[in-house]
Design a protein around this motif. Structure first.
Motif, PDB file in Angstrom:
ATOM      1  N   VAL A 263      -3.219  32.309  18.663  1.00  0.00           N
ATOM      2  CA  VAL A 263      -2.162  33.235  18.571  1.00  0.00           C
ATOM      3  C   VAL A 263      -2.671  34.504  19.172  1.00  0.00           C
ATOM      4  N   GLY A 264      -1.753  35.425  19.532  1.00  0.00           N
ATOM      5  CA  GLY A 264      -2.027  36.777  19.995  1.00  0.00           C
ATOM      6  C   GLY A 264      -2.755  37.792  19.163  1.00  0.00           C
ATOM      7  N   GLU A 265      -3.477  38.786  19.529  1.00  0.00           N
ATOM      8  CA  GLU A 265      -4.287  39.631  18.603  1.00  0.00           C
ATOM      9  C   GLU A 265      -3.424  40.197  17.669  1.00  0.00           C
ATOM     10  N   ASP A 266      -2.165  40.594  17.796  1.00  0.00           N
ATOM     11  CA  ASP A 266      -1.447  41.029  16.901  1.00  0.00           C
ATOM     12  C   ASP A 266      -0.913  40.079  15.756  1.00  0.00           C
ATOM     13  N   GLN A 267      -1.084  38.699  15.790  1.00  0.00           N
ATOM     14  CA  GLN A 267      -0.918  37.840  14.668  1.00  0.00           C
ATOM     15  C   GLN A 267      -2.081  37.107  14.091  1.00  0.00           C
ATOM     16  N   VAL A 268      -3.272  37.643  14.476  1.00  0.00           N
ATOM     17  CA  VAL A 268      -4.478  37.189  13.678  1.00  0.00           C
ATOM     18  C   VAL A 268      -4.223  37.330  12.122  1.00  0.00           C
ATOM     19  N   GLN A 269      -3.531  38.727  11.536  1.00  0.00           N
ATOM     20  CA  GLN A 269      -3.538  38.920  10.220  1.00  0.00           C
ATOM     21  C   GLN A 269      -2.687  37.877   9.598  1.00  0.00           C
ATOM     22  N   HIS A 270      -1.641  37.375  10.361  1.00  0.00           N
ATOM     23  CA  HIS A 270      -0.682  36.571   9.747  1.00  0.00           C
ATOM     24  C   HIS A 270      -1.486  35.270   9.651  1.00  0.00           C
ATOM     25  N   LEU A 271      -2.327  34.617  10.699  1.00  0.00           N
ATOM     26  CA  LEU A 271      -3.033  33.676  10.517  1.00  0.00           C
ATOM     27  C   LEU A 271      -3.931  33.711   9.230  1.00  0.00           C
ATOM     28  N   GLU A 272      -4.537  34.756   8.835  1.00  0.00           N
ATOM     29  CA  GLU A 272      -5.180  35.177   7.904  1.00  0.00           C
ATOM     30  C   GLU A 272      -4.414  34.478   6.319  1.00  0.00           C
ATOM     31  N   LEU A 273      -3.153  35.162   6.491  1.00  0.00           N
ATOM     32  CA  LEU A 273      -2.264  34.865   5.495  1.00  0.00           C
ATOM     33  C   LEU A 273      -2.057  33.480   5.144  1.00  0.00           C
ATOM     34  N   ALA A 274      -1.887  32.725   6.437  1.00  0.00           N
ATOM     35  CA  ALA A 274      -1.661  31.110   6.371  1.00  0.00           C
ATOM     36  C   ALA A 274      -2.930  30.556   5.654  1.00  0.00           C
ATOM     37  N   ARG A 275      -4.302  31.058   6.024  1.00  0.00           N
ATOM     38  CA  ARG A 275      -5.350  30.560   5.364  1.00  0.00           C
ATOM     39  C   ARG A 275      -5.483  30.681   3.895  1.00  0.00           C
ATOM     40  N   ASP A 276      -4.922  32.050   3.636  1.00  0.00           N
ATOM     41  CA  ASP A 276      -5.033  32.274   1.984  1.00  0.00           C
ATOM     42  C   ASP A 276      -4.008  31.364   1.274  1.00  0.00           C
ATOM     43  N   LEU A 277      -3.066  31.284   2.040  1.00  0.00           N
ATOM     44  CA  LEU A 277      -1.796  30.483   1.317  1.00  0.00           C
ATOM     45  C   LEU A 277      -2.158  28.854   1.159  1.00  0.00           C
ATOM     46  N   ALA A 278      -2.873  28.381   2.330  1.00  0.00           N
ATOM     47  CA  ALA A 278      -3.330  27.100   1.976  1.00  0.00           C
ATOM     48  C   ALA A 278      -4.250  26.955   0.809  1.00  0.00           C
ATOM     49  N   GLU A 279      -5.254  27.820   0.554  1.00  0.00           N
ATOM     50  CA  GLU A 279      -5.958  27.834  -0.496  1.00  0.00           C
ATOM     51  C   GLU A 279      -5.445  28.181  -1.814  1.00  0.00           C
ATOM     52  N   THR A 280      -4.473  28.939  -1.609  1.00  0.00           N
ATOM     53  CA  THR A 280      -3.656  29.010  -2.884  1.00  0.00           C
ATOM     54  C   THR A 280      -2.790  27.795  -3.587  1.00  0.00           C
ATOM     55  N   PHE A 281      -2.197  27.243  -2.518  1.00  0.00           N
ATOM     56  CA  PHE A 281      -1.372  26.083  -2.639  1.00  0.00           C
ATOM     57  C   PHE A 281      -2.386  25.041  -3.251  1.00  0.00           C
ATOM     58  N   ASN A 282      -3.681  24.975  -2.658  1.00  0.00           N
ATOM     59  CA  ASN A 282      -4.606  23.899  -2.982  1.00  0.00           C
ATOM     60  C   ASN A 282      -5.093  23.999  -4.490  1.00  0.00           C
ATOM     61  N   ARG A 283      -5.124  25.337  -4.852  1.00  0.00           N
ATOM     62  CA  ARG A 283      -5.808  25.630  -6.293  1.00  0.00           C
ATOM     63  C   ARG A 283      -4.522  25.666  -7.105  1.00  0.00           C
ATOM     64  N   HIS A 284      -3.368  25.982  -6.825  1.00  0.00           N
ATOM     65  CA  HIS A 284      -2.194  25.743  -7.775  1.00  0.00           C
ATOM     66  C   HIS A 284      -1.732  24.219  -7.802  1.00  0.00           C
ATOM     67  N   HIS A 285      -1.475  23.546  -6.978  1.00  0.00           N
ATOM     68  CA  HIS A 285      -0.830  22.388  -6.789  1.00  0.00           C
ATOM     69  C   HIS A 285      -1.637  21.177  -6.332  1.00  0.00           C
ATOM     70  N   ALA A 286      -3.026  21.425  -6.003  1.00  0.00           N
ATOM     71  CA  ALA A 286      -3.669  20.144  -5.361  1.00  0.00           C
ATOM     72  C   ALA A 286      -4.782  20.153  -6.067  1.00  0.00           C
TER      73      ALA A 286
END
Length: 450
Positions: A263-286
């Motif tokens: 990803v470009g530099e301006d999208q790194v924050q969005h990738l951090e959100l994807a990482r957070d959502l992966a963990e949130t889904f794991n916690r809530h549903h997995a």
């Protein structure tokens, strides 16, 4: 716009069948390599009654060691399907230990024929990533039409531009046998997963996205200064799609279990959100297991190409000045004309100085990116050997650009003329992507209760 995962240390651990996992905190929250220690004697975990088998008998055990001072508390951290998202994590970083299988995902909006900045900033790297794949790796590239709808679009133009983008991707070297190339809108699973993730996403997280904050700040500044009035079109640009598109972006990535995302530099924050959502889904549903592994930023060399007319801005198709950018399909005369009008300076001796001589350095950077036989300083010396000056610099840059784009332009023209081939690539890519995406969604639906 291109939003265009080396894996950081795990934050949730999928436990091996029939056992516990013993990891040091340093390993879980910072990507460090620690020496493996073979433990041949029986050890008992203090958090459960199960005796751990010797390493030779259980491949599921991972034991690592780190040096600690004599007065430090033990660093071992035992996990058994527990959440660790509340604990501090290391910043997003490339992995030091590559996973056995690498899954790359990236996307590009259907803006028609790419410009030179797109080519050097992302497309060229995609080809290198594709060509360096191992047999077990997977690579997905999506033309993300759904993301394009966050701004007003003309239907006929959008329809044409998505095919132009596909032709350009194939022309620069992406091979459909090696890379799964598809249109995002052909895959309803993206929207289905995006909604499930949206139900795990707080408004606060989305409010903190810099793209949204920047848009709000720009409109607020214009309103408060009194120098401009917010038009209805500007007000309508603050739509729900723009606010929530980072969630769709996360769904794009997680749907294919991507481990690497360039990803470009301006999208790194969005990738951090994807990482957070992966963990949130794991916690809530997995049940805390690591169903979605947090994807990580893939570090690739990128060439930041600036506008030919304003060296403080990136080259972009959103600029109203068509002379600010070079399209991959521009005729030779048009390319030389645009370069002739590029902003430089009046100094005779050419040098590479990105801070003091932005315009000059931009052209030197373009030369070095397209022809790697010399770096930017080497190209400056070549121009000086030929007499120096901005005129000679622009002439040399034109020669380099035309030499590089000649083959690409021929391929774009040939592929665009074969609509049946383009349709087959899109159809086959969608079928391959759908197989992988539907496999993920069957499991996700089961976990959420559908």
């Amino acid at each position: 716009m291109i939003w265009s995962s080396a894996s950081a240390g795990p934050t949730n651990t999928l436990l091996p069948a029939g056992g516990c996992t013993l990891l040091p905190r340093a390993t879980m929250y910072a990507p460090r390599m620690l020496a493996a220690v073979a433990q041949e004697s029986q050890q008992r975990c203090r958090f459960c009654t199960r005796a751990r088998a010797p390493r030779s008998q259980s491949a599921g055990w991972r034991e690592v060691r780190r040096s600690i001072s004599s007065n430090a508390s033990p660093a071992w951290h035992h996990t058994r399907s527990i959440s660790t998202s509340h604990l501090p994590r290391a910043p997003l970083a490339p992995a030091e230990i590559a996973p056995s299988k690498r899954v790359i995902f990236s996307g590009i909006q259907p803006t028609g024929v790419p410009q030179l900045g797109n080519y050097l900033g992302a497309l060229q790297n995609w080809v290198k990533l594709q060509d360096s794949q191992r047999a077990q790796d997977e690579m997905y590239l999506s033309i993300v039409g759904l993301h394009a709808l966050t701004v007003p679009q003309k239907a006929a133009q959008l329809r044409q531009e998505k095919w132009d983008m596909l032709a350009a991707i194939l022309a620069i070297g992406i091979h459909p046998d090696k890379t799964v190339v598809f249109f995002q809108e052909d895959m309803p699973q993206h929207l289905e997963l995006a909604w499930i993730l949206a139900c795990c996403t707080s408004m606060g997280k989305l409010n903190r996205m810099t793209t949204w904050k920047g848009k709000l700040a720009a409109l607020q500044s214009a309103s408060e200064s009194g120098e401009a009035t917010i038009t209805s079109s500007e007000a309508s640009s603050l739509n729900l799609g723009l606010f929530s598109y980072p969630v769709l972006q996360a769904a794009d990535i997680l749907l294919y279990k991507a481990t690497h995302v360039p990803v470009g530099e301006d999208q790194v924050q969005h990738l951090e959100l994807a990482r957070d959502l992966a963990e949130t889904f794991n916690r809530h549903h997995a049940t805390g297991q690591r169903y979605f592994a947090p994807p990580a930023h893939l570090i690739t060399p990128t060439k930041r190409v600036l506008s030919l007319r304003d060296a403080t801005q990136k080259m972009s198709k959103s600029s109203t000045d068509i002379n600010s950018r070079i399209l991959l399909t521009d005729e030779p005369e048009a390319i030389r004309k645009k370069l002739k009008g590029a902003v430089t300076d009046s100094e005779r001796r050419i040098s590479f100085d990105p801070e003091a001589r932005r315009g000059v350095s931009n052209l030197l950077r373009i030369c070095a990116a397209l022809d790697e036989s010399r770096d930017a300083h080497g190209w400056a010396e070549l121009v000086n050997e030929r007499g120096g000056g901005s005129g000679m610099l622009k002439s040399v840059t034109g020669d380099v650009v035309l030499a590089k784009l000649e083959g690409v332009q021929k391929e774009i023209k040939r592929i665009k003329g074969d609509k049946a081939y383009l349709e087959k690539v899109a159809r086959d890519g969608a079928a391959r992507a759908r197989e992988r995406a539907e496999r993920t969604m069957r499991e996700v639906r089961e976990m959420v209760g559908f």
